[in-house]
Design an enzyme around this catalytic site. Structure first.
Site, mmCIF file in Angstrom:
data_model
loop_
_atom_site.group_PDB
_atom_site.id
_atom_site.type_symbol
_atom_site.label_atom_id
_atom_site.label_comp_id
_atom_site.label_asym_id
_atom_site.label_seq_id
_atom_site.Cartn_x
_atom_site.Cartn_y
_atom_site.Cartn_z
ATOM 1 N N LEU A 1 12.972 -1.608 0.892
ATOM 2 C CA LEU A 1 14.325 -1.633 0.095
ATOM 3 C C LEU A 1 14.609 -2.823 -0.549
ATOM 4 C CD1 LEU A 1 16.904 0.858 2.021
ATOM 5 C CD2 LEU A 1 15.013 1.204 0.117
ATOM 6 N N GLN B 1 -5.884 -1.365 2.880
ATOM 7 C CA GLN B 1 -5.122 -1.300 4.397
ATOM 8 C C GLN B 1 -5.958 -0.295 4.756
ATOM 9 O OE1 GLN B 1 -1.454 1.123 4.966
ATOM 10 N NE2 GLN B 1 -0.426 -0.505 5.536
ATOM 11 N N CYS C 1 0.445 5.515 -0.096
ATOM 12 C CA CYS C 1 -0.372 6.645 -0.038
ATOM 13 C C CYS C 1 0.075 7.508 -1.316
ATOM 14 C CB CYS C 1 -0.056 7.434 1.018
ATOM 15 S SG CYS C 1 -0.478 6.915 2.668
ATOM 16 N N ALA D 1 -3.178 3.272 2.163
ATOM 17 C CA ALA D 1 -3.625 3.563 3.614
ATOM 18 C C ALA D 1 -5.219 4.167 3.344
ATOM 19 C CB ALA D 1 -2.920 4.294 4.630
ATOM 20 N N TYR E 1 1.309 5.767 13.208
ATOM 21 C CA TYR E 1 -0.283 5.910 13.274
ATOM 22 C C TYR E 1 -0.981 5.540 14.449
ATOM 23 C CZ TYR E 1 1.239 7.593 8.734
ATOM 24 O OH TYR E 1 2.343 8.379 7.811
ATOM 25 N N PRO F 1 0.889 -1.142 0.057
ATOM 26 C CA PRO F 1 -0.011 -0.036 0.156
ATOM 27 C C PRO F 1 0.873 1.328 0.039
ATOM 28 C CG PRO F 1 0.022 -1.087 1.914
ATOM 29 C CD PRO F 1 0.804 -1.935 1.243
ATOM 30 N N ARG G 1 8.067 1.340 -3.685
ATOM 31 C CA ARG G 1 8.826 2.230 -4.710
ATOM 32 C C ARG G 1 9.292 1.304 -5.908
ATOM 33 N NH1 ARG G 1 9.972 3.679 0.328
ATOM 34 N NH2 ARG G 1 9.971 5.742 0.827
#
Length: 370
Positions: free
Chosen positions: A301, A100, A25, A57, A182, A23, A324
């Site tokens: 990573l 999520q 954002c 999210a 969070y 997930p 990523r």
């Protein structure tokens, strides 16, 4: 044979490989509602070759958003905005779609990252955040309000309502966001949780509310569909949340039927010191798996096919989740399968794309032309 491209079962959901699009954002919603950006983003990565795509999210109430641009699922409008996107994915892809569910707590009311990511003052359109304790994320920020008993019930019920909306949308799985500083992570960490009631103090008390939310969501979502948890295995801050406490938390989640643990780290304090390197969080997934036997996902990573293969083939984790890496290469799953000798699903419109050296990438496809 590639272990990364071997099947895995999550409750009633059988996945053909062990890759998930993590997930991510996008900070591009309007009033919590998905739009054409999300349509393009989700449909593109639904064709990545990953077995599962997890929607970013998705916040369970408006004040639970990180930024004004964060996605939500708290009313009929936010639910309706996602419906055509999910329908398009189902039309063109066999990928499993998870979501999520999240609440930002004290890290809400922030600017989007490309505008600095700092807290938005109330006078500039920000909102009053809520958290386990009236302790701001940074000393310079407006302190959150402490969630009282009605507030705790309201937020828990908001998670349940969002889970029911996710089921109405036909989603295949839910991941609860209990990481990255969070709200649910804020209850777990002694850095952010300074309560003196039954939800603060001891580890058992700090775990209580996140476990109550998990129980409520698990009960509200169909029994045959999996519910996983993303967590931060450590705060990377002395005297904060750590791996030992994480393992105890996962043991409690296991008793409640958790289907996977997505093992990340950090996010609860700006004082964190994270030693970034390829696969730096994999040892957390490995430690959790070895201590609890729960299905784990490694994140952080992970970019190379052979790296991902080694993680699952060696038993360090059961799956990998890429973020990523998928943005940089939206066909990461295809390329990894080609390198490792696996197969992926692809729409017939794209069958002709496979190199002549990779005839089995999409299975035994036949594509004639007149």
């Amino acid at each position: 044979m590639s272990v990364l491209f071997s099947p895995i079962q999550l409750r009633g959901l059988k996945l053909p490989n062990r890759v998930m699009v993590a997930p991510m954002c996008q900070y591009s919603a309007v009033n919590g509602e998905a739009n054409d950006w999300h349509f393009t983003h989700i449909n593109t990565l639904a064709l990545s070759g990953a077995a599962m795509f997890c929607i970013e999210a998705t916040h369970v109430e408006a004040i639970g958003r990180i930024t004004p641009g964060c996605l939500g699922l708290w009313n009929d409008a936010t639910e309706a905005a996602l419906r055509p996107i999910i329908a398009s994915v189902r039309k063109h892809s066999k990928v499993a779609v998870a979501m999520q569910l999240a609440h930002a707590g004290r890290k809400g009311s922030s600017h989007v990252p490309w505008d600095g990511g700092q807290q938005i003052p109330l006078a500039d359109g920000g909102w009053q955040t809520e958290a386990p304790s009236a302790v701001p994320h940074k000393e310079s920020e407006l302190a959150p309000l402490t969630l009282d008993t009605p507030g705790l019930a309201r937020v828990r019920d908001a998670f349940v309502a969002a889970a029911k909306r996710a089921e109405r949308l036909g989603l295949d799985a839910i991941e609860l966001h209990s990481a990255h500083g969070y709200l649910l992570h804020q209850f777990l960490s002694p850095i952010s949780n300074q309560r003196t009631d039954q939800y603060g103090g001891s580890l058992q008390n700090r775990m209580r509310y996140p476990l109550e939310v998990f129980d409520a969501v698990r009960a509200a979502f169909p029994e045959n569909k999996p519910v996983g948890v993303k967590l931060s295995a450590t705060d990377w801050v002395e005297s904060g949340w750590d791996l030992t406490q994480t393992i105890e938390y996962v043991k409690e989640l296991k008793k409640r039927g958790v289907d996977w643990i997505d093992a990340s780290s950090g996010g609860v304090s700006p004082l964190q010191k994270i030693p970034l390197s390829p696969g730096y969080q994999v040892p957390f997934a490995q430690a959790i798996k070895e201590a609890t036997g729960v299905t784990t996902m490694a994140v952080g990573l992970i970019t190379e096919a052979k790296q991902a293969e080694e993680i699952v083939a060696s038993g360090k984790a059961d799956m990998v989740a890429l973020a990523r890496g998928m943005l940089y290469d939206p066909r990461w799953g295809w390329h990894a399968a080609a390198e490792l000798g696996g197969q992926v699903e692809a729409p017939p419109q794209y069958w002709r794309s496979q190199p002549s050296t990779q005839k089995a990438l999409f299975g035994e496809t036949k594509f004639g032309a007149r």
